[in-house]
Design an enzyme around this catalytic site. Structure first.
Site, PDB file in Angstrom:
ATOM      1  CG  ASP A 186      29.852  42.980 -18.798  1.00 17.94           C
ATOM      2  OD1 ASP A 186      30.006  41.828 -18.351  1.00 17.94           O
ATOM      3  OD2 ASP A 186      30.765  43.835 -18.820  1.00 17.94           O
ATOM      4  CG  HIS A 187      32.767  42.294 -21.857  1.00 13.94           C
ATOM      5  ND1 HIS A 187      34.055  42.722 -22.058  1.00 13.94           N
ATOM      6  CD2 HIS A 187      32.715  41.868 -20.575  1.00 13.94           C
ATOM      7  CE1 HIS A 187      34.769  42.538 -20.956  1.00 13.94           C
ATOM      8  NE2 HIS A 187      33.977  42.026 -20.044  1.00 13.94           N
ATOM      9  CG  HIS A 228      36.224  38.025 -17.739  1.00 10.50           C
ATOM     10  ND1 HIS A 228      36.166  38.354 -19.081  1.00 10.50           N
ATOM     11  CD2 HIS A 228      35.881  39.148 -17.088  1.00 10.50           C
ATOM     12  CE1 HIS A 228      35.793  39.617 -19.227  1.00 10.50           C
ATOM     13  NE2 HIS A 228      35.608  40.121 -18.015  1.00 10.50           N
ATOM     14  N   GLY A 281      36.686  41.211 -13.945  1.00 10.26           N
ATOM     15  CA  GLY A 281      37.338  40.044 -13.357  1.00 10.26           C
ATOM     16  C   GLY A 281      37.649  40.257 -11.897  1.00 10.26           C
TER      17      GLY A 281
HETATM   18  O1  LIG Z   1      34.192  41.173 -15.354  1.00 13.94           O
HETATM   19  C1  LIG Z   1      33.299  40.339 -15.463  1.00 13.94           C
HETATM   20  C2  LIG Z   1      33.142  39.209 -14.454  1.00 13.94           C
HETATM   21  O2  LIG Z   1      34.329  38.988 -13.737  1.00 13.94           O
HETATM   22  P1  LIG Z   1      34.388  37.725 -12.729  1.00 13.94           P
HETATM   23  O3  LIG Z   1      34.473  36.498 -13.563  1.00 13.94           O
HETATM   24  O4  LIG Z   1      35.627  37.952 -11.883  1.00 13.94           O
HETATM   25  O5  LIG Z   1      33.134  37.746 -11.908  1.00 13.94           O
HETATM   26  N1  LIG Z   1      32.366  40.422 -16.450  1.00 13.94           N
HETATM   27  O6  LIG Z   1      32.418  41.442 -17.331  1.00 13.94           O
HETATM   28  C3  LIG Z   1      31.334  39.401 -16.648  1.00 13.94           C
HETATM   29  C4  LIG Z   1      31.504  38.730 -17.986  1.00 13.94           C
HETATM   30  C5  LIG Z   1      30.436  37.653 -18.167  1.00 13.94           C
HETATM   31  O7  LIG Z   1      30.379  37.314 -19.549  1.00 13.94           O
HETATM   32  P2  LIG Z   1      29.483  36.050 -20.019  1.00 13.94           P
HETATM   33  O8  LIG Z   1      28.073  36.319 -19.597  1.00 13.94           O
HETATM   34  O9  LIG Z   1      29.654  36.040 -21.495  1.00 13.94           O
HETATM   35  O10 LIG Z   1      30.032  34.839 -19.331  1.00 13.94           O
HETATM   36 ZN   LIG Z   2      34.364  41.735 -18.019  1.00 11.44          ZN
END
Ligand SMILES: O=C(COP(=O)(O)O)N(O)CCCOP(=O)(O)O
Ligand SMILES: [Zn+2]
Length: 308
Positions: free
Chosen positions: A81-82, A179, A211
């Protein structure tokens, strides 16, 4: 088995449901999600962010996901992810991930295309699929103006050009989500006209919603009841997620709802059992809450039950 999302998205697109992409950071979260998918007979995407790799150590996370596959024989996608640059995508592809996201949405259009294509050209020969992002997830300013939307949300024509020039397998779009637990100040709103335009220009092509947590009020209230302080938290109504799944969205990212489910259960347990100090008790409650929340999402929102 560990699978790519290619076939899963194809079937999800045709049948109008979406697949949950749940962020994993430790054993109990993985176990909760996986038992829910097993019970719902649903395909599953487990996704690992850079933050998760730092927290848990990539080796542990990989082994935990492999254990889940061995234990349940579910079709599971292991997704980065990302991914913030080519290097981390390459590392995960070499490490056995079946899907990676290169998030170059902060770069100018042409540079986003170039970097995404570089990752695609490395991933595809190795049987790995790629998610990219075009457009910027909304900030939490109040209902932003139309021209501000055009400046940050995904441009439908650009989306089609982007997909053609990169060969990417799925695209994360910006239509108003963000997010975290504070997605909207006023009434929750997504730009469905824009989503419909994008999916019309990209027929059959899987779209991704980041998100997309609902920020379920039962968990926010439970957190706040047992010592938490999460005022004014608001997410995407579940009806909107269902609607998005009818217009090309095949992957729905959920992390905040996992966090709230786990945290509310742990807060409640610690409050109700002041003499307990066995982590298996409260982590076990957290795991159970994650399982119940994911079952609810799969069964009542995403529509991916009984698809395996
Ligand atoms: O799209 C989302 C989550 O969306 P949400 O907050 O609505 O669940 N994500 O890609 C999750 C991103 C999480 O990153 P990290 O582990 O750095 O905090
Ligand atoms: Zn995300």
């Amino acid at each position: 088995p560990l699978v790519t999302s290619k076939e899963l998205f194809k079937q999800a697109y045709e049948k109008g449901y979406a697949i949950g992409a749940f962020n994993v950071n430790n054993m109990e979260i993985i176990q909760g999600i996986v038992s829910a998918a097993k019970e719902e007979k649903s395909p599953l995407i487990l996704q690992v962010s850079a933050g998760a790799r730092k927290y848990a150590n990539p080796i542990y996370l990989k082994k935990l996901v492999e254990s889940a596959v061995e234990d349940t024989d579910l079709p599971i996608v292991l997704h980065l992810d990302h991914g913030e640059d080519f290097e981390i995508c390459k590392q995960c592809i070499d490490d056995g991930f079946t899907s990676v996201m290169i998030d170059a949405s902060h770069l100018p259009f042409e540079e986003n295309i170039a970097l995404t294509k570089k990752v695609v050209d490395y991933a595809h020969p190795r049987g790995v699929v790629v998610e990219a992002e075009l457009g910027k997830l909304a900030g939490i300013e109040d209902n932003i103006s139309v021209d501000a939307k055009d400046a940050t949300y995904t441009n439908p024509e650009e989306a089609r050009e982007f997909v053609e020039k990169t060969g990417v397998d799925s695209l994360a779009i910006a239509i108003g989500t963000s997010h975290g637990a504070y997605k909207f100040k006023g009434k929750p709103e997504l730009d469905f006209e824009r989503l419909k335009k994008i999916s019309k220009l990209l027929p059959g092509f899987p779209l991704v919603l980041h998100g997309a947590s609902t920020v379920l009020s039962e968990y926010v209230e439970a957190c706040n009841k047992f010592g938490g302080d999460i005022p004014g938290a608001q997410g995407v109504p579940e009806e909107m997620i269902k609607e998005a799944a009818k217009h090309g969205v095949c992957k729905v990212n959920i992390d905040t709802d996992l966090r709230l489910a786990m945290t509310s259960a742990i807060r409640k347990h610690l409050h109700d059992n002041p003499s307990n100090f066995d982590p298996r008790k409260y982590l076990g409650e957290g795991r159970k809450a994650v399982e119940n929340m994911v079952k609810h999402k799969i069964g009542n929102v995403l529509g991916s039950s009984d698809q395996i």
